[in-house]
Scaffold this motif. Structure first.
Motif, mmCIF file in Angstrom:
data_model
loop_
_atom_site.group_PDB
_atom_site.id
_atom_site.type_symbol
_atom_site.label_atom_id
_atom_site.label_comp_id
_atom_site.label_asym_id
_atom_site.label_seq_id
_atom_site.Cartn_x
_atom_site.Cartn_y
_atom_site.Cartn_z
ATOM 1 N N THR A 103 1.188 -1.116 0.276
ATOM 2 C CA THR A 103 0.212 0.362 -0.393
ATOM 3 C C THR A 103 0.633 1.170 0.078
ATOM 4 O O THR A 103 2.037 1.328 0.869
ATOM 5 C CB THR A 103 -1.066 -0.577 1.044
ATOM 6 O OG1 THR A 103 -0.256 -0.525 2.239
ATOM 7 C CG2 THR A 103 -1.650 -1.135 1.465
ATOM 8 N N LEU A 104 0.446 2.389 -0.418
ATOM 9 C CA LEU A 104 1.308 3.400 -0.925
ATOM 10 C C LEU A 104 0.608 4.271 0.263
ATOM 11 O O LEU A 104 -0.890 4.449 0.086
ATOM 12 C CB LEU A 104 1.099 4.008 -1.792
ATOM 13 C CG LEU A 104 1.944 5.297 -2.481
ATOM 14 C CD1 LEU A 104 3.528 5.249 -2.334
ATOM 15 C CD2 LEU A 104 1.035 5.674 -3.878
ATOM 16 N N VAL A 105 1.217 5.242 0.994
ATOM 17 C CA VAL A 105 0.322 5.863 2.193
ATOM 18 C C VAL A 105 1.372 7.174 2.512
ATOM 19 O O VAL A 105 2.548 7.114 1.428
ATOM 20 C CB VAL A 105 -0.304 5.485 3.629
ATOM 21 C CG1 VAL A 105 -1.036 3.921 3.443
ATOM 22 C CG2 VAL A 105 1.755 4.809 4.006
ATOM 23 N N LYS A 106 0.602 8.659 2.738
ATOM 24 C CA LYS A 106 1.816 9.490 3.043
ATOM 25 C C LYS A 106 1.645 9.861 4.445
ATOM 26 O O LYS A 106 0.161 9.736 5.473
ATOM 27 C CB LYS A 106 0.689 10.676 2.357
ATOM 28 C CG LYS A 106 0.857 11.091 1.543
ATOM 29 C CD LYS A 106 0.766 12.343 0.398
ATOM 30 C CE LYS A 106 -0.864 12.227 0.701
ATOM 31 N NZ LYS A 106 -0.935 13.377 0.087
ATOM 32 N N ASP A 107 2.362 9.420 5.047
ATOM 33 C CA ASP A 107 2.807 9.013 6.816
ATOM 34 C C ASP A 107 3.989 10.051 6.996
ATOM 35 O O ASP A 107 4.985 9.715 6.591
ATOM 36 C CB ASP A 107 2.785 8.005 6.779
ATOM 37 C CG ASP A 107 2.602 7.843 8.259
ATOM 38 O OD1 ASP A 107 2.372 8.126 9.389
ATOM 39 O OD2 ASP A 107 3.114 6.781 8.936
ATOM 40 N N ARG A 108 3.801 10.486 7.961
ATOM 41 C CA ARG A 108 4.999 11.784 8.764
ATOM 42 C C ARG A 108 5.551 12.104 8.180
ATOM 43 O O ARG A 108 6.713 13.434 8.085
ATOM 44 C CB ARG A 108 6.195 10.630 9.729
ATOM 45 C CG ARG A 108 5.386 10.127 10.402
ATOM 46 C CD ARG A 108 6.528 8.873 11.236
ATOM 47 N NE ARG A 108 6.152 7.614 10.730
ATOM 48 C CZ ARG A 108 6.848 7.031 10.293
ATOM 49 N NH1 ARG A 108 8.377 7.275 11.204
ATOM 50 N NH2 ARG A 108 7.175 5.756 9.292
ATOM 51 N N GLY A 109 4.387 13.283 6.862
ATOM 52 C CA GLY A 109 5.013 14.624 5.904
ATOM 53 C C GLY A 109 6.012 13.379 4.892
ATOM 54 O O GLY A 109 6.829 13.842 4.575
ATOM 55 N N ALA A 110 6.197 12.620 4.709
ATOM 56 C CA ALA A 110 6.564 11.763 3.440
ATOM 57 C C ALA A 110 5.806 10.177 3.300
ATOM 58 O O ALA A 110 4.039 10.256 3.533
ATOM 59 C CB ALA A 110 7.847 10.818 4.177
ATOM 60 N N VAL A 111 6.103 10.271 2.013
ATOM 61 C CA VAL A 111 5.512 8.879 1.010
ATOM 62 C C VAL A 111 6.405 7.855 1.874
ATOM 63 O O VAL A 111 7.390 7.568 1.281
ATOM 64 C CB VAL A 111 5.796 8.641 -0.379
ATOM 65 C CG1 VAL A 111 4.968 7.992 -1.161
ATOM 66 C CG2 VAL A 111 5.165 10.676 -0.672
ATOM 67 N N VAL A 112 5.731 6.303 1.500
ATOM 68 C CA VAL A 112 5.671 5.529 2.395
ATOM 69 C C VAL A 112 5.035 4.087 1.616
ATOM 70 O O VAL A 112 3.702 4.555 1.140
ATOM 71 C CB VAL A 112 4.925 5.377 4.159
ATOM 72 C CG1 VAL A 112 5.975 4.227 4.381
ATOM 73 C CG2 VAL A 112 5.564 7.029 4.574
ATOM 74 N N LEU A 113 5.498 3.016 1.337
ATOM 75 C CA LEU A 113 5.201 1.678 0.608
ATOM 76 C C LEU A 113 5.135 0.955 2.318
ATOM 77 O O LEU A 113 6.639 1.026 2.651
ATOM 78 C CB LEU A 113 6.111 1.206 -0.496
ATOM 79 C CG LEU A 113 7.256 2.158 -1.703
ATOM 80 C CD1 LEU A 113 7.467 1.887 -1.972
ATOM 81 C CD2 LEU A 113 5.187 1.541 -2.468
ATOM 82 N N ARG A 114 4.122 0.543 1.994
ATOM 83 C CA ARG A 114 3.619 -0.169 3.402
ATOM 84 C C ARG A 114 3.709 -1.649 3.235
ATOM 85 O O ARG A 114 2.529 -1.873 2.445
ATOM 86 C CB ARG A 114 2.451 0.893 4.283
ATOM 87 C CG ARG A 114 2.463 -0.202 5.355
ATOM 88 C CD ARG A 114 1.738 1.152 6.692
ATOM 89 N NE ARG A 114 2.733 1.676 6.810
ATOM 90 C CZ ARG A 114 1.827 2.965 7.057
ATOM 91 N NH1 ARG A 114 1.073 3.120 7.224
ATOM 92 N NH2 ARG A 114 2.649 3.579 7.912
ATOM 93 N N VAL A 115 4.496 -2.602 3.983
ATOM 94 C CA VAL A 115 4.026 -3.983 3.591
ATOM 95 C C VAL A 115 3.975 -5.085 4.834
ATOM 96 O O VAL A 115 4.190 -4.759 5.563
ATOM 97 C CB VAL A 115 5.912 -4.788 3.045
ATOM 98 C CG1 VAL A 115 4.949 -6.014 2.485
ATOM 99 C CG2 VAL A 115 5.835 -3.911 1.917
ATOM 100 N N ASN A 116 2.153 -5.343 4.847
ATOM 101 C CA ASN A 116 2.677 -6.269 5.545
ATOM 102 C C ASN A 116 3.388 -7.710 6.263
ATOM 103 O O ASN A 116 4.270 -7.970 5.051
ATOM 104 C CB ASN A 116 0.843 -6.475 5.652
ATOM 105 C CG ASN A 116 0.431 -7.743 7.136
ATOM 106 O OD1 ASN A 116 1.007 -8.288 7.459
ATOM 107 N ND2 ASN A 116 -0.638 -6.563 7.714
#
Length: 246
Positions: A103-116
């Protein structure tokens, strides 16, 4: 009859007047640019030094030179840049048909690729599953052409680890390093763009102690950050620049 010699016109030669006008206009231009800029003391000293070298002024011996200290400058990513990067990567997600579990999210002022966790590791393990290799290759394809660093963050839930002498923090660090080693060993991303860090259970994305919340908190985040930007100074921070090549 002898001709009378022409007397030279008094004053400076014509070319010198033109040259002086040009230098004056240049000085005025730089002063104007300087007045519109956002200045601090250090930047002013740099500009003054440039003027001294260019025009040969302000060279008094009583003047104390200020040497700019060597510091690591924080280069934040602007909100506008984050938004544009997020939209660009969404487009790439569709074009490359990235695994839906990333998943692609915006977190803590950055773009983050999140993998379970389940995509990358077996429960309680720190060695990558073979099924994780295509997903990591997809992530490398997404970021390899971007002029950004990639910080690999390991995260865990708050369930106590049964193994003696091992904590959730240890597991999160080991998982981040495992991913980093894979990128380097397969030459998917250059070593100088990578770092790995483990946060244990300190940065959950889901509140509560339900099985669903814990599953969401067990993850690996791939954070895109500015080249030259600062890094979080925490225990278990691993910067690959200080490590041996794998």
């Amino acid at each position: 009859m002898a001709r009378k010699s022409k007397k030279a016109a008094p004053g400076a030669p014509a070319w010198m007047v033109t040259f002086s006008d040009m230098v004056t206009l240049l000085l005025t231009f730089f002063v104007l640019m300087l007045s519109m800029a956002s200045l601090d003391k250090m930047k002013f000293e740099d500009a003054a030094g440039s003027l001294r070298n260019a025009f040969g002024v302000m060279n008094g011996s009583n003047m104390t030179d200020i040497t700019k200290p060597k510091v690591v400058e924080f280069v934040p990513i602007s909100d506008d840049f984050v938004s544009r990067l997020y939209q660009r990567m969404l487009t790439e997600f569709k074009r490359l048909k990235i695994d839906a579990r990333i998943t692609l999210v915006k977190d803590r002022g950055a773009v983050v690729l999140r993998v379970n966790e389940s995509l990358l590791f077996a429960p309680g393990q720190t060695r990558l599953r073979p099924e994780a290799y295509p997903a990591l290759a997809d992530i490398a394809r997404l970021v390899q052409d971007l002029p950004l660093h990639l910080r690999i963050e390991g995260h865990a839930d708050n369930t106590p680890v049964r193994a003696e002498g091992v904590s959730n923090w240890d597991i999160s660090v080991a998982r981040a390093v495992s991913v980093l080693k894979y990128f380097v060993s397969k030459r998917l991303l250059p070593l100088d763009r990578l770092s790995a860090v483990g946060y244990g259970s300190q940065r959950p994305v889901a509140a509560g102690d339900s099985a669903e919340a814990r599953a969401m908190n067990r993850r690996v985040d791939f954070v895109l950050e500015s080249i030259g930007g600062n890094r979080d100074e925490l225990p278990y921070l691993i910067n690959v620049k200080d490590q041996m090549a794998f």
